[in-house]
Design an enzyme around this catalytic site. Sequence first.
Site, short mmCIF file in Angstrom:
data_model
loop_
_atom_site.label_atom_id
_atom_site.label_comp_id
_atom_site.label_asym_id
_atom_site.label_seq_id
_atom_site.Cartn_x
_atom_site.Cartn_y
_atom_site.Cartn_z
N GLU A 152 82.75 62.64 46.17
CA GLU A 152 82.06 61.65 47.01
C GLU A 152 80.99 62.38 47.81
O GLU A 152 81.23 63.47 48.32
CB GLU A 152 83.07 60.99 47.96
CG GLU A 152 82.44 60.02 48.94
CD GLU A 152 83.45 59.44 49.94
OE1 GLU A 152 84.61 59.18 49.58
OE2 GLU A 152 83.04 59.25 51.10
N GLU A 157 76.02 58.36 57.22
CA GLU A 157 77.29 57.86 57.73
C GLU A 157 77.43 58.17 59.21
O GLU A 157 77.00 59.23 59.68
CB GLU A 157 78.47 58.47 56.97
CG GLU A 157 79.78 57.77 57.27
CD GLU A 157 80.95 58.28 56.43
OE1 GLU A 157 80.91 59.44 55.97
OE2 GLU A 157 81.92 57.51 56.25
#
Length: 334
Positions: A152, A157
């Site tokens: 990932e 974020e």
Amino acid sequence: MHSFYKLFLAALPLTTLVGAHSSSNHRPITVGRRSTDKTYTIQDFYLGEDFFNDWDFFTGSDPTGGNVIYQNKSAAESKGLAYVNDSDYSTVLAVDSTSTVAAGGDRDAVRITSQNSYNGGLFIMDASKMPVGCSTWPSFWTVGPDWPYGGEIDIVEGINDQAKNQMTLHSGTNHTCTIDTDDSDEYTGSVLSRNCYSTETSDSGCSIMDNSSTSFAYGFNNAGGGVFALLWDNSTGMAMWHFARADIPDDLTDQVPTPSTWGTPSGFWSAKTCDITDNFYDQQMVIDTTICGNWAGGDAYSKSGCSGKCTDMVANATNYVDAKWVINYVAVYQ
Ligand SMILES: *[C@@H]1O[C@H](CO)[C@@H](O)[C@H](O)[C@H]1NC(C)=O
Ligand SMILES: *[C@@H]1O[C@H](CO)[C@@H](O)[C@H](O)[C@H]1NC(C)=O
Ligand SMILES: *[C@@H]1O[C@H](CO)[C@@H](O)[C@H](O)[C@H]1NC(C)=O
Ligand SMILES: *[C@@H]1O[C@H](CO)[C@@H](O)[C@H](O)[C@H]1NC(C)=O
Ligand SMILES: *[C@@H]1O[C@H](CO)[C@@H](O)[C@H](O)[C@H]1NC(C)=O
Ligand SMILES: *[C@@H]1O[C@H](CO)[C@@H](O)[C@H](O)[C@H]1NC(C)=O
């Protein structure tokens, strides 16, 4: 993605397109260990309705435990949570900011996944706004199969209006992956954690915090947004840049990006200490906004300076008026 892409190309001056073919004759230069002045060419260019036709709306319950109900395409469109703005072709992905929801309840939101998957290249998101507001957890990331083994890559974020973007890799446990301690001159951000290994239950990954306060939340939006870039190169590593709107390199605007001219990236995960090819494959892109959940809720919420309890904030519809992505395009170059 094709019709909009053609429109977009038609609007570019011819010299730009010619430039794409003639600029590949330069002598290779070396920036850090990322050699090559390769000019990348477009593989996929997503704009306008492409996000609704070539990406899927995720409708499962939030794997990160958020207070959201992810909407399918028709519901998201009819509720005004996913639409293309006719005046500038931007794509809006929003959290419901009008409905009454009980404290601790779930609010309608949108999470989409690209149908295409990728095994390397240059990934670009140009957004003019990202979701803001206490309790929000926006992200733009990629994910492979059989998590965490397929890997990932978190390009954008953060939670609760934090000031700076947090970039993270999550690798499976089967192969080496850490951030190289000898490589700190190869990125401008600050390392938060070095070990990229994740297991099914423990998954903070290896993170670098961008050094710029225009890289996230209100700082990003007030700068007119900007561009996030991931260069995934099996042989050298993963590099990520953020450019505020005013600082976007011309070669990127002209769609002939040459990352070797962009300067030191915000984050860099060297292939010397991370087995990139074994840890990251078949990545699909994801754009998400969730509320509270594993990270934004709990301890992190009160530490972030937000008032009350995260799950109570869900009841406050007006908190989500600006909880939306306004995306100009996402592109993948090879
Ligand atoms: C989409 O979601 C709405 C609301 O939950 C539901 O009524 C509808 O059947 C769903 N449509 C599809 C195609 O799944
Ligand atoms: C559409 O874009 C224009 C120009 O950026 C902006 O002023 C307007 O608020 C947007 N409208 C919606 C509904 O998003
Ligand atoms: C990685 O190791 C785990 C534990 O031994 C195993 O279950 C899994 O299948 C392996 N995954 C891959 C991709 O090799
Ligand atoms: C990070 O930002 C601070 C404050 O803006 C600045 O002084 C410092 O030089 C920056 N560090 C790097 C590595 O760019
Ligand atoms: C990078 O490695 C992956 C996994 O081995 C492979 O599938 C992919 O083709 C490689 N990417 C490039 C651009 O060579
Ligand atoms: C709701 O959220 C808005 C925006 O964050 C805030 O100004 C307001 O005080 C909140 N209202 C309540 C009752 O918490």
